[in-house]
Design a protein around this motif. Sequence first.
Motif, PDB file in Angstrom:
ATOM      1  N   ASP A 669       0.828  -1.202   0.000  1.00 35.49           N
ATOM      2  CA  ASP A 669       0.000   0.000   0.000  1.00 35.49           C
ATOM      3  C   ASP A 669       0.862   1.251   0.000  1.00 35.49           C
ATOM      4  OD1 ASP A 669      -2.507   1.137  -0.153  1.00 35.49           O
ATOM      5  OD2 ASP A 669      -3.283   0.010   1.551  1.00 35.49           O
ATOM      6  N   SER A 670       0.218   2.369  -0.205  1.00 36.68           N
ATOM      7  CA  SER A 670       0.914   3.654  -0.271  1.00 36.68           C
ATOM      8  C   SER A 670       1.147   4.207   1.123  1.00 36.68           C
ATOM      9  CB  SER A 670       0.085   4.646  -1.082  1.00 36.68           C
ATOM     10  OG  SER A 670       0.580   5.946  -0.916  1.00 36.68           O
ATOM     11  N   MET A 671       2.365   4.686   1.370  1.00 40.06           N
ATOM     12  CA  MET A 671       2.645   5.330   2.649  1.00 40.06           C
ATOM     13  C   MET A 671       1.968   6.691   2.744  1.00 40.06           C
ATOM     14  SD  MET A 671       4.221   3.007   4.145  1.00 40.06           S
ATOM     15  CE  MET A 671       4.383   3.888   5.688  1.00 40.06           C
ATOM     16  N   ILE A 672       1.607   7.260   1.613  1.00 39.87           N
ATOM     17  CA  ILE A 672       0.879   8.543   1.639  1.00 39.87           C
ATOM     18  C   ILE A 672      -0.464   8.358   2.346  1.00 39.87           C
ATOM     19  CG2 ILE A 672      -0.221  10.297   0.179  1.00 39.87           C
ATOM     20  CD1 ILE A 672       2.013   9.812  -1.872  1.00 39.87           C
ATOM     21  N   LYS A 673      -1.058   7.174   2.191  1.00 34.56           N
ATOM     22  CA  LYS A 673      -2.350   6.916   2.843  1.00 34.56           C
ATOM     23  C   LYS A 673      -2.226   6.867   4.366  1.00 34.56           C
ATOM     24  CE  LYS A 673      -4.909   3.708   0.785  1.00 34.56           C
ATOM     25  NZ  LYS A 673      -5.239   2.469   0.032  1.00 34.56           N
ATOM     26  N   GLU A 674      -0.994   6.604   4.862  1.00 38.48           N
ATOM     27  CA  GLU A 674      -0.792   6.636   6.308  1.00 38.48           C
ATOM     28  C   GLU A 674      -1.101   8.025   6.877  1.00 38.48           C
ATOM     29  OE1 GLU A 674       0.460   4.262   8.777  1.00 38.48           O
ATOM     30  OE2 GLU A 674      -0.418   3.005   7.209  1.00 38.48           O
ATOM     31  N   LEU A 675      -0.851   9.040   6.063  1.00 37.77           N
ATOM     32  CA  LEU A 675      -1.003  10.420   6.538  1.00 37.77           C
ATOM     33  C   LEU A 675      -2.459  10.807   6.768  1.00 37.77           C
ATOM     34  CD1 LEU A 675       1.626  12.070   4.168  1.00 37.77           C
ATOM     35  CD2 LEU A 675       1.849  11.745   6.637  1.00 37.77           C
ATOM     36  N   ILE A 676      -3.388  10.122   6.102  1.00 39.23           N
ATOM     37  CA  ILE A 676      -4.802  10.512   6.248  1.00 39.23           C
ATOM     38  C   ILE A 676      -5.502   9.703   7.337  1.00 39.23           C
ATOM     39  CG2 ILE A 676      -4.934  11.276   3.844  1.00 39.23           C
ATOM     40  CD1 ILE A 676      -6.490   8.695   3.230  1.00 39.23           C
ATOM     41  N   LYS A 677      -4.766   8.798   7.986  1.00 36.84           N
ATOM     42  CA  LYS A 677      -5.334   8.100   9.138  1.00 36.84           C
ATOM     43  C   LYS A 677      -5.367   9.073  10.311  1.00 36.84           C
ATOM     44  CE  LYS A 677      -3.670   3.469   7.923  1.00 36.84           C
ATOM     45  NZ  LYS A 677      -2.759   2.360   8.338  1.00 36.84           N
ATOM     46  N   GLU A 678      -6.519   9.310  10.872  1.00 30.94           N
ATOM     47  CA  GLU A 678      -6.651  10.328  11.912  1.00 30.94           C
ATOM     48  C   GLU A 678      -6.436   9.723  13.303  1.00 30.94           C
ATOM     49  OE1 GLU A 678      -9.891  13.009  11.229  1.00 30.94           O
ATOM     50  OE2 GLU A 678      -8.756  13.801   9.535  1.00 30.94           O
ATOM     51  N   PHE A 679      -5.442   8.862  13.376  1.00 35.06           N
ATOM     52  CA  PHE A 679      -5.019   8.284  14.661  1.00 35.06           C
ATOM     53  C   PHE A 679      -3.602   7.762  14.471  1.00 35.06           C
ATOM     54  CE2 PHE A 679      -6.838   4.839  12.235  1.00 35.06           C
ATOM     55  CZ  PHE A 679      -5.923   3.808  12.405  1.00 35.06           C
ATOM     56  N   ILE A 680      -2.931   7.570  15.590  1.00 33.55           N
ATOM     57  CA  ILE A 680      -1.620   6.920  15.583  1.00 33.55           C
ATOM     58  C   ILE A 680      -1.695   5.731  16.529  1.00 33.55           C
ATOM     59  CG2 ILE A 680       0.786   7.130  16.330  1.00 33.55           C
ATOM     60  CD1 ILE A 680       0.858   9.902  15.159  1.00 33.55           C
ATOM     61  N   ASP A 681      -1.367   4.562  16.003  1.00 34.85           N
ATOM     62  CA  ASP A 681      -1.445   3.320  16.772  1.00 34.85           C
ATOM     63  C   ASP A 681      -0.150   3.162  17.565  1.00 34.85           C
ATOM     64  OD1 ASP A 681      -2.556   0.987  17.641  1.00 34.85           O
ATOM     65  OD2 ASP A 681      -1.869  -0.215  15.930  1.00 34.85           O
ATOM     66  N   CYS A 682      -0.221   3.335  18.884  1.00 32.96           N
ATOM     67  CA  CYS A 682       0.975   3.350  19.735  1.00 32.96           C
ATOM     68  C   CYS A 682       1.021   2.115  20.629  1.00 32.96           C
ATOM     69  CB  CYS A 682       0.985   4.585  20.628  1.00 32.96           C
ATOM     70  SG  CYS A 682       0.967   6.110  19.705  1.00 32.96           S
ATOM     71  N   TYR A 683       2.241   1.751  20.976  1.00 35.83           N
ATOM     72  CA  TYR A 683       2.448   0.593  21.842  1.00 35.83           C
ATOM     73  C   TYR A 683       2.798   1.072  23.248  1.00 35.83           C
ATOM     74  CZ  TYR A 683       4.360  -3.828  23.570  1.00 35.83           C
ATOM     75  OH  TYR A 683       4.615  -4.966  24.297  1.00 35.83           O
ATOM     76  N   ASP A 684       2.036   0.596  24.215  1.00 40.08           N
ATOM     77  CA  ASP A 684       2.309   0.914  25.621  1.00 40.08           C
ATOM     78  C   ASP A 684       3.210  -0.182  26.178  1.00 40.08           C
ATOM     79  OD1 ASP A 684       2.291   1.217  28.376  1.00 40.08           O
ATOM     80  OD2 ASP A 684       0.275   2.082  28.381  1.00 40.08           O
ATOM     81  N   SER A 685       4.478   0.155  26.417  1.00 42.19           N
ATOM     82  CA  SER A 685       5.462  -0.843  26.843  1.00 42.19           C
ATOM     83  C   SER A 685       5.233  -1.303  28.279  1.00 42.19           C
ATOM     84  CB  SER A 685       6.878  -0.274  26.704  1.00 42.19           C
ATOM     85  OG  SER A 685       6.999   0.928  27.440  1.00 42.19           O
ATOM     86  N   VAL A 686       4.415  -0.584  29.045  1.00 44.67           N
ATOM     87  CA  VAL A 686       4.158  -0.963  30.446  1.00 44.67           C
ATOM     88  C   VAL A 686       3.113  -2.078  30.497  1.00 44.67           C
ATOM     89  CG1 VAL A 686       3.310  -0.181  32.683  1.00 44.67           C
ATOM     90  CG2 VAL A 686       4.806   1.299  31.318  1.00 44.67           C
ATOM     91  N   VAL A 687       1.950  -1.829  29.882  1.00 39.84           N
ATOM     92  CA  VAL A 687       0.871  -2.828  29.920  1.00 39.84           C
ATOM     93  C   VAL A 687       0.914  -3.752  28.700  1.00 39.84           C
ATOM     94  CG1 VAL A 687      -0.623  -1.338  31.272  1.00 39.84           C
ATOM     95  CG2 VAL A 687      -0.760  -1.264  28.781  1.00 39.84           C
ATOM     96  N   ARG A 688       1.856  -3.493  27.786  1.00 41.16           N
ATOM     97  CA  ARG A 688       2.044  -4.314  26.584  1.00 41.16           C
ATOM     98  C   ARG A 688       0.751  -4.421  25.765  1.00 41.16           C
ATOM     99  NH1 ARG A 688       6.219  -9.217  28.246  1.00 41.16           N
ATOM    100  NH2 ARG A 688       7.849  -7.859  29.058  1.00 41.16           N
ATOM    101  N   ARG A 689       0.192  -3.259  25.519  1.00 38.85           N
ATOM    102  CA  ARG A 689      -1.015  -3.171  24.678  1.00 38.85           C
ATOM    103  C   ARG A 689      -0.859  -2.006  23.720  1.00 38.85           C
ATOM    104  NH1 ARG A 689      -6.024  -2.082  28.093  1.00 38.85           N
ATOM    105  NH2 ARG A 689      -6.816  -1.675  25.987  1.00 38.85           N
ATOM    106  N   ARG A 690      -1.699  -2.033  22.688  1.00 39.61           N
ATOM    107  CA  ARG A 690      -1.691  -0.935  21.719  1.00 39.61           C
ATOM    108  C   ARG A 690      -2.868  -0.010  22.004  1.00 39.61           C
ATOM    109  NH1 ARG A 690       1.746  -0.506  18.103  1.00 39.61           N
ATOM    110  NH2 ARG A 690       3.203  -2.177  17.631  1.00 39.61           N
ATOM    111  N   PHE A 691      -2.598   1.285  21.800  1.00 39.26           N
ATOM    112  CA  PHE A 691      -3.630   2.290  21.963  1.00 39.26           C
ATOM    113  C   PHE A 691      -3.668   3.166  20.715  1.00 39.26           C
ATOM    114  CE2 PHE A 691      -2.442   1.171  26.262  1.00 39.26           C
ATOM    115  CZ  PHE A 691      -3.662   1.106  26.933  1.00 39.26           C
TER     116      PHE A 691
END
Length: 1017
Positions: A669-691
């Motif tokens: 897929d195109s990395m340009i499409k990453e820019l229009i995602k209105e969220f950032i999927d982050c990893y919480d290293s403490v609870v080992r979950r994604r937010f």
Amino acid sequence: MKPEAKSIKILKVTQSLAKMLEFDVPEEERILRTEPPEKLFTLVIGILGDVTRRIIKKLEIPEEDVLFCARFFDSYKNTGRLNLLDDYNLLIGAVAYYLSNSPGSASVLVESVREDDLNLEGEKIEHALYWLLKGKYNVRKYEDSIYRNELESFEAKTSFFFNSGSGEEDLFDICKALKEKVDCYGSPRETFLCNLLYAVCILKVKNSCWKNLPVFSGLPKDAWSFIIKKKGFIKELWPAQRKIGEQGVFRGASAVLQMPTSAGKTKSTEIIIRSAFLANRIDLAVIVAPFRSLCHEIKNDFFKCFRGEKDITIDEITDALISEDANVFLNEGKHIVIVTPEKLYYLLTQNKEFVSRVGLVIYDEGHQFDAGKRGVTYELLLTELKQLLVKDIQIVLVSAVISNADEIARWLSPKCVVVHGSSNLPTRRNLAYVDGASLNFFNEKNVFENEFFAPRIIREKNLPLKGKERNQRKFPDLSDSDSITFYLALKQSQFKCVAVFMGKKTSVRPFLDYINDIYSRLPLESKPPCIKDEQIKILNIVNLNLGTDNALFKAARNGIFAHHANIPQGIRLSVENAVHEELVNFLVCTTTLAQGVNLPIKNLFVLSLYQDKEPIKVRDFHNLMGRVARSGKMTEGNVIFTDVEIARDGRKKLMINKMIAPERAERCDSMIKELIKEFIDCYDSVVRRRFSVPIKLSDLLKYYISEKNADWVANEICKGENASSVRNDFSKILQKRFNYLETIDNFLCNCCGEVDELNVIELVNKTYAYENCSSQEDRDKIVYLFEILKENILEKKLEKDRLKRLSHTLRGLNVALSVEKFVNDNRFILENVESCQSFVSIISGLFVEKFFPKKIFYGYPNREKLLHAIQCWVNGNSYAYLFDILKDEVIGSRKVTLEHVVEIFDGCLSYDGSVLVNSIVEILIGDVPNQDLLKKIQLYQKQIKYGLPNIESIVLYEIGFCDRTLALKLSTLFKGIETKEDMLRQLLVDDVKVKRILSEYPSYFEKKVYERLLYKS
């Protein structure tokens, strides 16, 4: 005849016995729970007899059944039960592989046959069969056979056909005559061997270049004659190559090629280019490859392919940002240019006129346009080339396994075809996971379906204690994945090359530390033989670059070598070459191994199912797996998952099931499409979950345009519970998005500098991102993104010429304007600077985040030490010397390591510093360049890029001696030589002195670099 359940079970037992022998299980412990393998001989001989009769009668053949036979013979040869059946097994196994469309595996088995001892009581028919499979096509005598006349005539007519392309009917006539005579007078074995000979001959002719290339290319046989007769050119096409030909690619059709590794990609690319040259469709072919290492390999391969053809020139353009490199495209005659996407993009910002000469573009590893900032550059490059290239030009994109190849083909060209070659696997890869002390081999499509079991492979022993140690340690420790991995890899490295895959480069050093500790405790008999001369030379180059007090050197001293991005290029290339030449047998690597490098690896041990925090992508795993069992070198290889939790963890087994299924490959897929995602999927290293942390596109653009720091934005947005553990990951991902925006920003600057009124909608419509959006809402967002960046550019009200010049910096507009202001404020000083060290001091104020986006560089706390280290870098000092300067500091929470130092200079300063100096050059020099000033600053640019102090060492580095210590040493022979042409001439003059120096270095530099340069000069 057909294999049924009982026969399939016996084959699995045969394979299990072979694996127990391969992994050195004592004979008394090899378990046999069913009928012996020899029971299958009657079946497989019967199947092959049926198959040969079908081939002779021109009927379809059951390839799966033939492959069953081939795998039986191949496994049986490894059981240690051959006795007097050795040559028979190998020869018939080679035939079975050839009949099942696996010519590479056939050649491996036939190479093992000892013709001098070959006597299958077949009246020499077996010798003719061996000769045909070998494919040397020299005529021989048959003194002691009742079929002497027929066999000699057969070899003569076969040789004539493969050397001239004529006489096919005569060849088949003698095959029929031989068959008729054998049917009348021969024994059953002679009849069987004769039918095999006839069938193989039919397929050899059918697959031959003489039969296929004229048809597939639409060119007469005479046009191909010189090439097919050329030493080193293939005599027949492999399955994937025939599939490419059938789709019209050799006639000039554009295509997306999905080819498994070692299926003949290099030769396919050569044929595509040769077809275009012979048909006079083109004079210039451009190969775009996303990695420097891949560019080097393609160049080396093509120098071999086109050796002796003076009318064809091959050039690899360095990735130094020098606009004059565009002149390479203007060379007369047939010409092949190999270049990275970044360099080609840069040259297009300078001058687009050379594109009109391009007649063929091949994008290698084309799926890489979903790989970060490089992916955005790659996509925008393809978007621009689509507009600039002549209509109906041939475009070929070679990719790994991807699920949306048809979409990419439509985007590239309306007439672009897709060649699905992922099913044409040239060799077998056995998949297994560690289960206690055993290996569980499973079905290639389902980890839950066991194929066979290899028990008692791993044996624990007590390790000697050191110093004040009291707790007894074992090796291997069955509960420790690192321990089992090293045990198995060390054991197998005594026979064939092994590679240990690490999910991230930061894991390599701790694993090497563990290896070095265990190795120092092992008894002598557990260690491989003494290291070879080539390994000593690699050890020398590691010492010269990195010193001796590091894990890499200590492991190399034991014959164990690492390969990842934070190892200097000269060492990586030397290790790759040593593995390729089977002079190194133990490799610890990351995904750099999957980046197009072809190596003969027998066993791949996968220690982790993750790359960083993400599961390994399906296509990356298949690319990695493709390095195992190189076709033509091996018939099979092993991919072994050594995570000890897999045997009891259903979740991890499901992850493997996804990884091994090519049909579940991710979209490219195109990395340009990453820019229009209105969220950032982050990893919480403490609870080992994604937010998922929300961020609007409008806010993202606002932060970018106002030059907000990614850490500052993260602090503003990530608040509340667990904010600190999420914030770091959010900042990293946000910085990546800023980098993507900067690439688009620069692209739009270049476009606005060329036209009076840029039509953004028309431009965006041509991107892959826009064309393959799932909704109109997403398309509107992409248009909005481009429009906002365009408005920001136009608001500055800059003249077109100035805007165009700023775009040459390859940076976003705001950064380019900052450089422009700095240059104008310091113009007099910059124009009169007299050394690179002084130049570095002057521009050191720009060594901040917006010019160097990697935190490993801008986050170094002691700026004075960093500046001193950079000055030592351009003076040619080693990485070990630089580490002594920079150590004892902390970046973030990490103490600086030797690997960090390599990343700071090779990964950051070399590229980002070169881009920065290029920006200064573009603004300082202007439209009417002062040639003396230009030459001086460009020298500084290269000194910063390569870490070399003089023009002689830089020229040597650029022509192929890409190790800093070697380039420096050779430069002492060539004082005052400043051009590549003069250097090539002088190399011939000082040949003896050059070879004396090269003899101290790994053979890559003499065999791959120096000999090619001598040929070229």
